[in-house]
Design an enzyme around this catalytic site. Structure first.
Site, PDB file in Angstrom:
ATOM      1  N   ASP A  41       0.855  -1.193   0.000  1.00 48.07           N
ATOM      2  CA  ASP A  41       0.000   0.000   0.000  1.00 48.07           C
ATOM      3  C   ASP A  41       0.891   1.244   0.000  1.00 48.07           C
ATOM      4  O   ASP A  41       1.988   1.228   0.566  1.00 48.07           O
ATOM      5  CB  ASP A  41      -0.930   0.028   1.226  1.00 48.07           C
ATOM      6  CG  ASP A  41      -2.183   0.845   0.974  1.00 48.07           C
ATOM      7  OD1 ASP A  41      -3.282   0.257   0.858  1.00 48.07           O
ATOM      8  OD2 ASP A  41      -2.073   2.102   0.868  1.00 48.07           O
ATOM      9  N   ASP A  65       4.315   2.683  -4.079  1.00 47.81           N
ATOM     10  CA  ASP A  65       3.360   3.255  -5.030  1.00 47.81           C
ATOM     11  C   ASP A  65       3.403   2.394  -6.296  1.00 47.81           C
ATOM     12  O   ASP A  65       4.445   2.312  -6.958  1.00 47.81           O
ATOM     13  CB  ASP A  65       3.793   4.699  -5.324  1.00 47.81           C
ATOM     14  CG  ASP A  65       2.930   5.381  -6.372  1.00 47.81           C
ATOM     15  OD1 ASP A  65       2.079   4.709  -6.981  1.00 47.81           O
ATOM     16  OD2 ASP A  65       3.121   6.587  -6.583  1.00 47.81           O
ATOM     17  N   ASN A  92      -5.308  -4.539  -7.000  1.00 44.93           N
ATOM     18  CA  ASN A  92      -6.502  -3.916  -6.418  1.00 44.93           C
ATOM     19  C   ASN A  92      -6.356  -2.407  -6.224  1.00 44.93           C
ATOM     20  O   ASN A  92      -7.360  -1.689  -6.187  1.00 44.93           O
ATOM     21  CB  ASN A  92      -6.786  -4.595  -5.061  1.00 44.93           C
ATOM     22  CG  ASN A  92      -7.786  -3.827  -4.224  1.00 44.93           C
ATOM     23  OD1 ASN A  92      -8.992  -3.852  -4.488  1.00 44.93           O
ATOM     24  ND2 ASN A  92      -7.302  -3.107  -3.218  1.00 44.93           N
ATOM     25  N   TYR A 156     -11.699   7.534 -14.807  1.00 43.28           N
ATOM     26  CA  TYR A 156     -11.798   6.250 -14.092  1.00 43.28           C
ATOM     27  C   TYR A 156     -12.271   5.130 -15.027  1.00 43.28           C
ATOM     28  O   TYR A 156     -11.691   4.046 -15.060  1.00 43.28           O
ATOM     29  CB  TYR A 156     -12.760   6.434 -12.918  1.00 43.28           C
ATOM     30  CG  TYR A 156     -12.917   5.241 -12.015  1.00 43.28           C
ATOM     31  CD1 TYR A 156     -11.905   4.871 -11.134  1.00 43.28           C
ATOM     32  CD2 TYR A 156     -14.094   4.488 -12.005  1.00 43.28           C
ATOM     33  CE1 TYR A 156     -12.055   3.781 -10.277  1.00 43.28           C
ATOM     34  CE2 TYR A 156     -14.250   3.411 -11.148  1.00 43.28           C
ATOM     35  CZ  TYR A 156     -13.231   3.063 -10.283  1.00 43.28           C
ATOM     36  OH  TYR A 156     -13.390   1.981  -9.433  1.00 43.28           O
ATOM     37  N   LYS A 160     -10.316   1.673 -16.140  1.00 38.14           N
ATOM     38  CA  LYS A 160     -10.840   0.331 -15.869  1.00 38.14           C
ATOM     39  C   LYS A 160     -11.131  -0.419 -17.176  1.00 38.14           C
ATOM     40  O   LYS A 160     -10.953  -1.634 -17.251  1.00 38.14           O
ATOM     41  CB  LYS A 160     -12.093   0.408 -14.982  1.00 38.14           C
ATOM     42  CG  LYS A 160     -11.834   0.989 -13.586  1.00 38.14           C
ATOM     43  CD  LYS A 160     -10.843   0.163 -12.782  1.00 38.14           C
ATOM     44  CE  LYS A 160     -10.763   0.607 -11.327  1.00 38.14           C
ATOM     45  NZ  LYS A 160      -9.826  -0.206 -10.522  1.00 38.14           N
TER      46      LYS A 160
HETATM   47  N1  NAD Z   1     -15.657   0.798  -3.521  1.00 34.12           N
HETATM   48  C1  NAD Z   1     -16.314   0.645  -4.660  1.00 34.12           C
HETATM   49  O1  NAD Z   1     -17.526   0.899  -4.757  1.00 34.12           O
HETATM   50  C2  NAD Z   1     -15.601   0.121  -5.880  1.00 34.12           C
HETATM   51  C3  NAD Z   1     -16.380  -0.174  -7.005  1.00 34.12           C
HETATM   52  C4  NAD Z   1     -15.757  -0.649  -8.138  1.00 34.12           C
HETATM   53  C5  NAD Z   1     -14.390  -0.850  -8.146  1.00 34.12           C
HETATM   54  N2  NAD Z   1     -13.653  -0.555  -7.028  1.00 34.12           N
HETATM   55  C6  NAD Z   1     -12.210  -0.766  -7.116  1.00 34.12           C
HETATM   56  O2  NAD Z   1     -11.779  -1.591  -6.047  1.00 34.12           O
HETATM   57  C7  NAD Z   1     -10.443  -1.238  -5.673  1.00 34.12           C
HETATM   58  C8  NAD Z   1     -10.399  -0.960  -4.192  1.00 34.12           C
HETATM   59  O3  NAD Z   1     -11.341   0.048  -3.880  1.00 34.12           O
HETATM   60  P1  NAD Z   1     -11.690   0.481  -2.382  1.00 34.12           P
HETATM   61  O4  NAD Z   1     -13.101   0.904  -2.402  1.00 34.12           O
HETATM   62  O5  NAD Z   1     -11.253  -0.541  -1.420  1.00 34.12           O
HETATM   63  O6  NAD Z   1     -10.748   1.795  -2.276  1.00 34.12           O
HETATM   64  P2  NAD Z   1     -10.127   2.513  -1.000  1.00 34.12           P
HETATM   65  O7  NAD Z   1      -9.832   3.899  -1.415  1.00 34.12           O
HETATM   66  O8  NAD Z   1     -11.021   2.293   0.171  1.00 34.12           O
HETATM   67  O9  NAD Z   1      -8.750   1.720  -0.767  1.00 34.12           O
HETATM   68  C9  NAD Z   1      -7.737   1.740  -1.730  1.00 34.12           C
HETATM   69  C10 NAD Z   1      -6.387   1.417  -1.109  1.00 34.12           C
HETATM   70  O10 NAD Z   1      -5.406   1.526  -2.164  1.00 34.12           O
HETATM   71  C11 NAD Z   1      -4.299   2.277  -1.698  1.00 34.12           C
HETATM   72  N3  NAD Z   1      -3.644   2.941  -2.825  1.00 34.12           N
HETATM   73  C12 NAD Z   1      -4.075   4.042  -3.502  1.00 34.12           C
HETATM   74  N4  NAD Z   1      -3.183   4.404  -4.434  1.00 34.12           N
HETATM   75  C13 NAD Z   1      -2.157   3.520  -4.363  1.00 34.12           C
HETATM   76  C14 NAD Z   1      -0.943   3.377  -5.049  1.00 34.12           C
HETATM   77  N5  NAD Z   1      -0.567   4.255  -5.995  1.00 34.12           N
HETATM   78  N6  NAD Z   1      -0.113   2.344  -4.725  1.00 34.12           N
HETATM   79  C15 NAD Z   1      -0.452   1.473  -3.744  1.00 34.12           C
HETATM   80  N7  NAD Z   1      -1.615   1.573  -3.039  1.00 34.12           N
HETATM   81  C16 NAD Z   1      -2.448   2.573  -3.333  1.00 34.12           C
HETATM   82  C17 NAD Z   1      -4.894   3.267  -0.704  1.00 34.12           C
HETATM   83  O11 NAD Z   1      -3.912   3.765   0.201  1.00 34.12           O
HETATM   84  C18 NAD Z   1      -5.972   2.404  -0.018  1.00 34.12           C
HETATM   85  O12 NAD Z   1      -5.441   1.718   1.104  1.00 34.12           O
HETATM   86  C19 NAD Z   1     -10.067  -0.045  -6.547  1.00 34.12           C
HETATM   87  O13 NAD Z   1      -9.332  -0.484  -7.661  1.00 34.12           O
HETATM   88  C20 NAD Z   1     -11.402   0.512  -6.977  1.00 34.12           C
HETATM   89  O14 NAD Z   1     -11.319   1.208  -8.207  1.00 34.12           O
HETATM   90  C21 NAD Z   1     -14.228  -0.066  -5.902  1.00 34.12           C
END
Ligand code: NAD
Length: 253
Positions: A41, A65, A92, A156, A160
Site C-alpha cells: 500500500d 506506489d 486492487n 476512471y 478500468k
Molecule cells: N468501492 C467501490 O464501490 C468500488 C467499485 C468498483 C471498483 N472498485 C475498485 O476496487 C479497488 C479498491 O477500492 P476500495 O473501495 O477498497 O478503495 P479505497 O480507497 O477504500 O482503498 C484503496 C487502497 O489503495 C491504496 N492505494 C491508492 N493508491 C495507491 C498506489 N498508488 N499504490 C499502492 N496503493 C495505493 C490506498 O492507500 C488504499 O489503502 C479499486 O481499484 C477501486 O477502483 C471499488
C-alpha cells in the site's frame, strides 16, 4: 467445504492497495485460507492498521506506489527474497478523481490512469518472469462495473476499460505458461472509497443498484478467492461482475 475455500497454506499472495476497504477484505480472506501474504500500500498507516488485526498469517508489508516502476521492481524482489515464489497477484490499488469531462484536469487524468492502469501493468510485468518459471500463477485485476460507462468518471472508466483489455490480452499471452488472468468488476461497494463521497452521491449510487443496497467488501474477496483457486483453472480472460445486477442494464425508476 467448497473447493474455493480450501486451504492455500503453500501459496504466496501479493495484494496491492491492501491496507483498507476491498484490499483489506481480500487480505483477510487469504489470511483465513492460510496463505502467505505480501501486502502493498502507498499508505503505511493503512497497512499498520490491517496487520494488527490479522493474526497467525505470515505477512510481508511493503510500502510502495504501484505507479512507480522502480518501487514495483523492488517490492517484487523483496517478495521473492522472503517467500521464494508468487502464486497469486491481485491488482486492487485504485483511485477516483471524479468530474465531468470539461473539469477533469490533466493531472487528475494522469493520476487515475497511472495508478489504476499503469500500476497493474507494472505489477503484471514485474511478476511475469517468476510465474513463467513456475509454470503457474493467477492474476486477478480489480476493475469496476463502471468500465461499461459512467457519467462524470471518464478518467476512471477509461482506466478500468483499459484494465479489462490488459486482462484479456495477458490472458492470451500467458495461457501457454499456465498463468490465468481474470478481472472482478465490483458494483457500488461500501468501503472508505464510497464512504468518502457526499451523501447525495452515495444515495445516487444506492438508487442505481438493482438490489437497493451497496455490496460488501467481502463479496469481492469471495470472487477473488474463487478466481485464485484451483477450481478456476480453465477460466481466463474473463470479467466477473460482482455488482448486484447493475451491469445488466438500466433500472426503470
Ligand atoms: N468501492 C467501490 O464501490 C468500488 C467499485 C468498483 C471498483 N472498485 C475498485 O476496487 C479497488 C479498491 O477500492 P476500495 O473501495 O477498497 O478503495 P479505497 O480507497 O477504500 O482503498 C484503496 C487502497 O489503495 C491504496 N492505494 C491508492 N493508491 C495507491 C498506489 N498508488 N499504490 C499502492 N496503493 C495505493 C490506498 O492507500 C488504499 O489503502 C479499486 O481499484 C477501486 O477502483 C471499488
Amino acid at each position: 467445504m467448497p473447493a474455493a475455500t480450501q486451504a492455500m497454506t503453500d501459496s504466496v499472495v501479493l495484494i496491492t492497495g491492501a491496507g483498507q476497504g476491498i484490499g483489506a477484505a481480500i487480505s483477510r480472506r487469504f489470511a483465513d485460507l492460510g496463505a502467505k501474504l505480501a501486502l502493498v500500500d502507498v499508505n503505511p498507516e493503512h497497512l499498520q492498521q490491517l496487520t494488527s488485526s490479522l493474526s497467525g498469517a505470515e505477512i510481508l508489508t511493503l510500502s510502495a506506489d504501484v505507479s512507480n516502476k522502480e518501487q514495483v521492481g523492488l517490492l517484487v524482489a523483496q517478495v521473492i527474497e522472503k517467500f521464494g515464489r508468487i502464486d497469486v497477484l491481485v491488482n486492487n490499488a485504485g483511485i477516483i478523481r471524479d468530474n465531468l469531462i470539461s473539469n477533469i484536469s490533466e493531472q487528475d487524468w494522469d493520476q487515475v490512469l497511472d495508478v489504476n492502469l499503469k500500476g497493474a501493468f507494472l505489477c503484471c510485468q514485474a511478476v511475469f518472469p517468476t510465474l513463467k518459471s513456475q509454470r503457474s500463477g493467477k492474476i486477478v485485476n480489480i476493475v469496476s462495473r463502471a468500465w461499461l460507462g459512467s457519467i462524470g468518471q471518464a478518467n476512471y472508466t477509461s482506466s478500468k476499460g483499459g484494465l479489462v483489455s490488459l486482462t484479456r490480452s495477458l490472458a492470451l499471452e500467458f495461457a501457454r505458461f499456465q498463468i490465468n488472468v481474470n478481472a472482478v468488476a465490483p458494483g457500488a461497494i461500501d468501503s472508505p472509497m464510497t464512504q468518502g463521497l457526499t451523501d447525495q452521491a452515495r444515495e445516487r449510487l444506492i438508487r442505481m443498484q438493482p438490489t437497493g443496497k451497496m455490496g460488501k467488501v467481502e463479496d469481492i474477496a469471495a470472487a477473488v478467492a474463487f478466481l485464485a483457486s484451483d477450481e478456476a483453472e480453465f477460466i481466463t480472460g474473463q470479467v466477473l461482475h460482482v455488482d448486484g445486477g447493475k451491469s445488466c442494464g438500466l433500472l426503470s425508476l
